[in-house]
Design an enzyme around this catalytic site. Structure first.
Site, mmCIF file in Angstrom:
data_model
loop_
_atom_site.group_PDB
_atom_site.id
_atom_site.type_symbol
_atom_site.label_atom_id
_atom_site.label_comp_id
_atom_site.label_asym_id
_atom_site.label_seq_id
_atom_site.Cartn_x
_atom_site.Cartn_y
_atom_site.Cartn_z
ATOM 1 N N LYS A 191 -6.742 46.476 -90.348
ATOM 2 C CA LYS A 191 -5.498 45.738 -90.036
ATOM 3 C C LYS A 191 -5.092 46.038 -88.612
ATOM 4 O O LYS A 191 -5.335 47.127 -88.101
ATOM 5 C CB LYS A 191 -4.384 46.190 -90.982
ATOM 6 C CG LYS A 191 -3.228 45.223 -91.037
ATOM 7 C CD LYS A 191 -3.649 43.990 -91.810
ATOM 8 C CE LYS A 191 -2.504 43.175 -92.296
ATOM 9 N NZ LYS A 191 -2.877 42.408 -93.488
ATOM 10 N N THR A 241 -4.413 31.698 -99.154
ATOM 11 C CA THR A 241 -3.599 32.776 -99.735
ATOM 12 C C THR A 241 -2.646 32.189 -100.774
ATOM 13 O O THR A 241 -2.550 32.697 -101.901
ATOM 14 C CB THR A 241 -2.837 33.544 -98.638
ATOM 15 O OG1 THR A 241 -3.742 33.863 -97.586
ATOM 16 C CG2 THR A 241 -2.226 34.824 -99.175
ATOM 17 N N GLY A 258 10.548 33.647 -98.064
ATOM 18 C CA GLY A 258 9.594 33.468 -96.970
ATOM 19 C C GLY A 258 8.962 32.095 -97.051
ATOM 20 O O GLY A 258 8.505 31.667 -98.115
ATOM 21 N N GLY A 303 6.668 30.965 -94.500
ATOM 22 C CA GLY A 303 5.606 30.908 -93.486
ATOM 23 C C GLY A 303 4.388 30.286 -94.157
ATOM 24 O O GLY A 303 4.514 29.524 -95.118
ATOM 25 N N ASN A 304 3.207 30.631 -93.670
ATOM 26 C CA ASN A 304 1.994 30.040 -94.242
ATOM 27 C C ASN A 304 1.914 30.295 -95.751
ATOM 28 O O ASN A 304 1.740 29.370 -96.540
ATOM 29 C CB ASN A 304 0.757 30.604 -93.517
ATOM 30 C CG ASN A 304 -0.531 30.207 -94.223
ATOM 31 O OD1 ASN A 304 -0.983 30.879 -95.133
ATOM 32 N ND2 ASN A 304 -1.096 29.082 -93.839
HETATM 33 N N1 GLU Z 1 -3.770 38.936 -93.425
HETATM 34 C C1 GLU Z 1 -4.301 38.558 -94.696
HETATM 35 C C2 GLU Z 1 -4.110 39.644 -95.712
HETATM 36 O O1 GLU Z 1 -3.221 40.448 -95.600
HETATM 37 C C3 GLU Z 1 -5.734 38.041 -94.610
HETATM 38 C C4 GLU Z 1 -6.743 38.952 -94.032
HETATM 39 C C5 GLU Z 1 -8.079 38.284 -93.736
HETATM 40 O O2 GLU Z 1 -8.198 37.097 -93.943
HETATM 41 O O3 GLU Z 1 -8.989 39.005 -93.292
HETATM 42 O O4 GLU Z 1 -4.765 39.695 -96.729
#
Ligand code: GLU
Length: 435
Positions: free
Chosen positions: A119, A203, A231, A233-234
């Site tokens: 991350k 997601t 929220g 957002g996306n």
């Molecule tokens: N940021 C997203 C998560 O928290 C996706 C991470 C990704 O696609 O690698 O799962």
């Protein structure tokens, strides 16, 4: 003035209960012990393998140089290259990024992806930047972490306040530095640059698959169900879209600036058209009544979906929750105190590391397509996403039954058991640590 400043500093210090890294360590420790594993497993899991702090100087539009701080944490790469998003947010801090990288390892392990957890984050309020400043920041951040990323090392993606446009700038910078085109170095790219069909929706789509399964477990009819989302957002907006398609009535949505409520259900396609027209905030939508987060959490809905940031379901907000299902579309939305209250109330929690794993799942598909340089149709991607999410959900439900524990503990145990198998296969652990 002095007093105000002091209060501000104190309120910025996270308590153990709010520090996501402390929270994740406690949960890892408990789950290792619940699995009957040696404490050594906890010691192998608790720290990211590598954390990187970078300074990111940006010349602002007024000529000043502002030097931002960014991080990248690589938790564990025993299953494959580390993988996870990059967030731009004023509350980013090292412990948060470390915790988020551990959660990524667990997500990939639950879904059985050949990836580890990573991350990244930059301490910045992107709302305060011009488009040019945002682009320079994005390019300079990726440049600064270039030594530790790459398609076989660590693969970034979008997270809070980053999107395909930001990924486009980042991949352009990386390709220019390396001197050739490397589409698999990050995911969530614009489709024209090798992004996967279905990634933008992934997601939210995954969240809705897990909600659908939870409704089956609880005997809730989706066509009769109501929901509220924190929220837009996306993740929040895509979750709203797919829930609406299944006939769920979404009565409230909140965002960073406020919220909207409609007892008969919001017109989600109209709201999506409103936000897609360049309007950043769903809360500016006028065809509904205003509502705040506290009121939204207390609504008598069937499904409550935190899709924003950490530490929202707390000992203050949890007592008012009336929902039957809490679907954690955000990472880390519930504090341990909040969790205890949810358990007392018998609320069915779909934990973050399962609920929102659809994003990294389609990111994995994107990376696979990049590596073979051949691209799938969206139906194939969505079908494989569904299979992966359902398999993850089933494993967690089975573990919950076996160990008679909360969904969150079950998800941790599924993830840890998978990681332990990989550690064992690599010869990391002895007899005493085995399952
Ligand atoms: N940021 C997203 C998560 O928290 C996706 C991470 C990704 O696609 O690698 O799962």
């Amino acid at each position: 003035m002095e007093k105000k400043k002091k209060d501000k500093v104190e309120s910025d210090i996270m308590t153990h209960d709010q520090n996501p890294y402390e929270i994740v360590k406690d949960l890892l420790k408990e789950s290792v012990s619940r699995l009957g594993l040696h404490e050594n497993i906890y010691h192998l899991l608790k720290k990211p393998t590598r954390v990187f702090e970078v300074s990111i100087p940006v010349r602002m539009d007024d000529g000043r140089i502002e030097n931002f701080t960014g991080y990248r944490s690589q938790h564990l790469d025993i299953l494959g290259p580390t993988k996870g998003g990059i967030r731009f947010h004023p509350a980013v801090n090292l412990d948060e990024v470390k915790a988020l990288s551990v959660w990524m390892s667990l997500k990939s392990a639950i879904i059985d992806l050949p990836l580890g957890g990573g991350k990244g984050g930059v301490i910045v309020d992107p709302e305060k930047l011009s488009e040019r400043e945002l682009e320079v920041l994005s390019r300079n951040y990726i440049k600064s972490i270039t030594p530790i990323i790459g398609p076989q090392k660590d693969i970034p993606a979008p997270d809070v306040n980053t999107n395909p446009k930001v990924m486009g700038w980042m991949i352009d910078e990386f390709d220019q530095l390396r001197g050739y085109n490397i589409p698999g170095m990050l995911t969530g790219k614009p489709v024209v640059l090798g992004g996967s069909l279905g990634r933008l929706e992934a997601t939210g789509r995954g969240v809705v698959f897990t909600i659908r399964e939870a409704c089956k477990v609880l005997g809730i009819d989706l066509g009769e169900a109501t929901a509220a989302i924190q929220g837009f957002g996306n993740v929040g907006s895509m979750t709203a879209k797919f829930l609406h398609e299944l006939g769920v009535k979404i009565v409230a949505v909140t965002d960073a600036k406020g919220g909207i409520y409609k007892e008969d259900g919001l017109d989600i396609p109209d709201l999506l058209a409103f936000t897609n027209k360049g309007e950043n905030y769903a809360s500016n939508y006028e065809k509904a009544e205003p509502i705040n987060n506290e009121e939204m959490f207390a609504l008598p809905v069937d499904i409550l979906i935190p899709a924003a940031v950490e530490n929202q379901i707390t000992k203050e907000t949890a007592p008012n929750i009336k929902a039957k299902i809490l679907a954690e579309a955000a990472n880390g939305p519930t504090t341990p105190d909040g969790d205890e209250i949810l358990e007392e109330k018998g609320i069915f929690v779909i934990p973050d590391i399962l609920c929102n794993a659809g994003g990294v799942t389609v990111s994995y598909f994107e990376w696979v397509q990049n590596n073979m340089n051949y691209y799938w149709k969206v139906d194939e991607i969505n079908q494989q996403l569904e299979e992966k999410m359902l398999a993850g959900f089933e494993k967690v439900i089975k573990m919950r039954e076996e160990k008679d524990c909360r969904m969150r503990d079950a998800a941790y145990m599924v993830g840890i058991s998978h990681l332990v198998k990989a550690m064992d296969a690599r010869g990391w652990i002895g007899e005493q640590e085995k399952l």
